[in-house]
Design a protein around this motif. Structure first.
Motif, PDB file in Angstrom:
ATOM      1  N   ASN A   1       1.174  -1.143   0.243  1.00 17.01           N
ATOM      2  CA  ASN A   1      -0.315   0.552  -0.166  1.00 17.01           C
ATOM      3  C   ASN A   1       0.998   1.187  -0.198  1.00 17.01           C
ATOM      4  N   ASP A   2       2.455   0.842  -0.344  1.00 21.11           N
ATOM      5  CA  ASP A   2       2.767   2.017  -0.570  1.00 21.11           C
ATOM      6  C   ASP A   2       3.758   2.188  -1.787  1.00 21.11           C
ATOM      7  N   THR A   3       3.201   2.740  -2.743  1.00 27.78           N
ATOM      8  CA  THR A   3       3.885   2.608  -4.390  1.00 27.78           C
ATOM      9  C   THR A   3       4.435   3.300  -4.448  1.00 27.78           C
ATOM     10  N   ALA A   4       5.770   3.827  -3.726  1.00 26.77           N
ATOM     11  CA  ALA A   4       7.376   4.035  -4.150  1.00 26.77           C
ATOM     12  C   ALA A   4       7.935   2.859  -3.393  1.00 26.77           C
ATOM     13  N   GLU A   5       7.303   2.634  -2.007  1.00 24.75           N
ATOM     14  CA  GLU A   5       8.210   0.696  -1.376  1.00 24.75           C
ATOM     15  C   GLU A   5       7.907  -0.121  -2.531  1.00 24.75           C
ATOM     16  N   VAL A   6       7.187  -0.099  -3.207  1.00 22.71           N
ATOM     17  CA  VAL A   6       6.876  -1.552  -3.804  1.00 22.71           C
ATOM     18  C   VAL A   6       7.717  -0.937  -5.293  1.00 22.71           C
ATOM     19  N   ILE A   7       7.724   0.384  -6.194  1.00 22.72           N
ATOM     20  CA  ILE A   7       8.764   0.168  -7.105  1.00 22.72           C
ATOM     21  C   ILE A   7      10.336  -0.100  -6.383  1.00 22.72           C
TER      22      ILE A   7
ATOM     23  N   GLN B   1      -3.376   4.961 -10.722  1.00 23.03           N
ATOM     24  CA  GLN B   1      -2.242   5.501 -11.277  1.00 23.03           C
ATOM     25  C   GLN B   1      -1.105   4.388 -10.500  1.00 23.03           C
ATOM     26  N   HIS B   2      -1.198   3.955  -9.516  1.00 25.90           N
ATOM     27  CA  HIS B   2      -0.483   3.274  -8.574  1.00 25.90           C
ATOM     28  C   HIS B   2      -0.313   1.992  -9.383  1.00 25.90           C
ATOM     29  N   TYR B   3      -1.201   1.438 -10.104  1.00 30.93           N
ATOM     30  CA  TYR B   3      -0.236   0.426 -11.041  1.00 30.93           C
ATOM     31  C   TYR B   3      -0.030   1.161 -12.371  1.00 30.93           C
TER      32      TYR B   3
ATOM     33  N   ILE C   1       3.798   1.262 -11.115  1.00 37.85           N
ATOM     34  CA  ILE C   1       4.322   0.319 -11.399  1.00 37.85           C
ATOM     35  C   ILE C   1       5.035  -0.444 -12.263  1.00 37.85           C
ATOM     36  N   SER C   2       3.901  -0.419 -13.907  1.00 40.91           N
ATOM     37  CA  SER C   2       3.869  -1.181 -15.020  1.00 40.91           C
ATOM     38  C   SER C   2       5.840  -0.106 -15.869  1.00 40.91           C
ATOM     39  N   GLU C   3       5.724   0.992 -15.261  1.00 40.25           N
ATOM     40  CA  GLU C   3       6.307   1.987 -16.253  1.00 40.25           C
ATOM     41  C   GLU C   3       8.191   1.698 -14.869  1.00 40.25           C
ATOM     42  N   SER C   4       7.911   1.117 -14.236  1.00 34.39           N
ATOM     43  CA  SER C   4       9.130   0.579 -12.959  1.00 34.39           C
ATOM     44  C   SER C   4       9.597  -0.216 -13.514  1.00 34.39           C
ATOM     45  N   THR C   5       8.991  -1.078 -14.138  1.00 33.78           N
ATOM     46  CA  THR C   5      10.140  -2.474 -14.886  1.00 33.78           C
ATOM     47  C   THR C   5       9.527  -3.076 -16.357  1.00 33.78           C
TER      48      THR C   5
ATOM     49  N   LYS D   1       1.132  -1.290 -21.721  1.00 36.64           N
ATOM     50  CA  LYS D   1       1.341  -2.795 -22.648  1.00 36.64           C
ATOM     51  C   LYS D   1       2.086  -4.072 -21.759  1.00 36.64           C
ATOM     52  N   ASN D   2       2.733  -3.333 -20.545  1.00 29.70           N
ATOM     53  CA  ASN D   2       2.675  -4.977 -20.472  1.00 29.70           C
ATOM     54  C   ASN D   2       1.820  -4.970 -19.123  1.00 29.70           C
ATOM     55  N   VAL D   3       0.702  -4.799 -19.038  1.00 30.48           N
ATOM     56  CA  VAL D   3      -0.526  -5.343 -17.690  1.00 30.48           C
ATOM     57  C   VAL D   3      -1.069  -6.202 -18.517  1.00 30.48           C
TER      58      VAL D   3
END
Length: 291
Positions: free
Chosen positions: A82-88, A119-121, A124-128, A158-160
């Motif tokens: 539940n912390d977007t920055a930490e997930v990334i 925006q969360h997802y 994430i998609s843009e980070s990998t 595209k990567n989701v």
């Protein structure tokens, strides 16, 4: 994306009596799944008790799982929060060698709006450069990823490539199937509804039951995907009571009781979870013997 068609298993994390990770049993579990003919594995989904593992333990489990699997099955890493920055940050610092995708549960407790979830997802998609699977489980997160948000992400990122849907809401499943891109995967996140979801067009299941009964479950799912529901139905019905029992006192306590019976791993869990009661474990074993 055919690599994620069929039965994926959300692996439990075996523990020793002192609470440390039992890597010997984890190796047995991985090989048990491969021998059980499942199609892919999920390392450290929520069934893996990821909430009670520290960062170093997670890194070691992901690396160990990839090493033991040795390319035999596609691997997915469960990385959510539940912390977007930490997930990334976790995604960027995780050794992705051997992994094909990330499975990320939607944020829990915060109860973000649909725009916040989007925006969360998207972040994430843009980070990998790995594929990303959404995971909607409102019974645990206290918020729902709507069909509109799911399909918006599917079209924009595209990567989701798919969603693990555990909302239990067939109206929601209908909307996703109608509005998603053709190659976007709808995956059942609940063992009991995998058969009807596949009838609707889902591509399979990410399973808890498969930890204990990989051969039986994966055969049932393959029959469903082949359109042979007449042959699949008796197998599905045979699993109903076992499935009910392993979730009766929470997950993964029940399925670990079954795995202990099969001598794959012990039944230890980490607090705040506790092992299945003796009475429930006895019922689970009796159900296994009847099957």
């Amino acid at each position: 994306m055919n690599k994620f068609r069929g039965t994926g298993v959300a692996l439990v994390t075996p523990f020793n009596a002192d609470g440390s990770v039992d890597y010997g049993s984890l190796e047995k579990l991985i090989n048990y799944q491969i021998d059980g003919k499942v199609e892919y594995l999920v390392s450290l989904g929520t069934t893996g008790e990821s909430a009670t593992l520290n960062k170093e333990e997670k890194k070691k489990i992901w690396a160990f799982t990839a090493e033991i699997n040795n390319g035999r099955l596609p691997l997915i890493a469960g990385i959510g929060g539940n912390d977007t920055a930490e997930v990334i940050d976790t995604i960027r610092n995780f050794d992705k060698e051997g992994y094909s995708a990330i499975l990320s549960a939607s944020p829990y407790y915060n109860k973000p709006t649909q725009e916040g979830i989007y925006q969360h997802y998207k972040a994430i998609s843009e980070s990998t450069d790995l594929d990303v699977l959404l995971y909607n489980v409102p019974g645990r997160t206290a918020s729902n990823v709507s069909p509109e948000t799911t399909c918006r992400l599917a079209h924009d990122c595209k990567n989701v490539i798919g969603t693990k849907e555990a909302s239990g809401n067939f109206d929601q499943f209908n909307q996703i199937m109608r509005d998603k891109p053709e190659d976007f995967l709808l995956i059942s996140g609940d063992d009991p509804v995998a058969l009807p979801m596949i009838a609707l067009g889902a591509s399979g299941v990410i399973s808890v039951v498969g930890n204990a009964l990989p051969l039986q479950l994966s055969e049932m799912i393959r029959l469903c995907l082949a359109g042979d529901f007449a042959a699949a139905l008796p197998l599905h019905l045979k699993l109903i009571e076992f499935t009910r029992l392993i979730f009766a006192e929470g997950n993964p306590a029940g399925v670990k009781a079954a795995l202990k019976h099969f001598n794959v791993c012990g039944d230890q869990v980490r607090l705040p979870l506790v092992p299945a009661t003796a009475g429930l474990a006895e019922q689970i074993i009796k159900q296994i013997q009847q099957n």
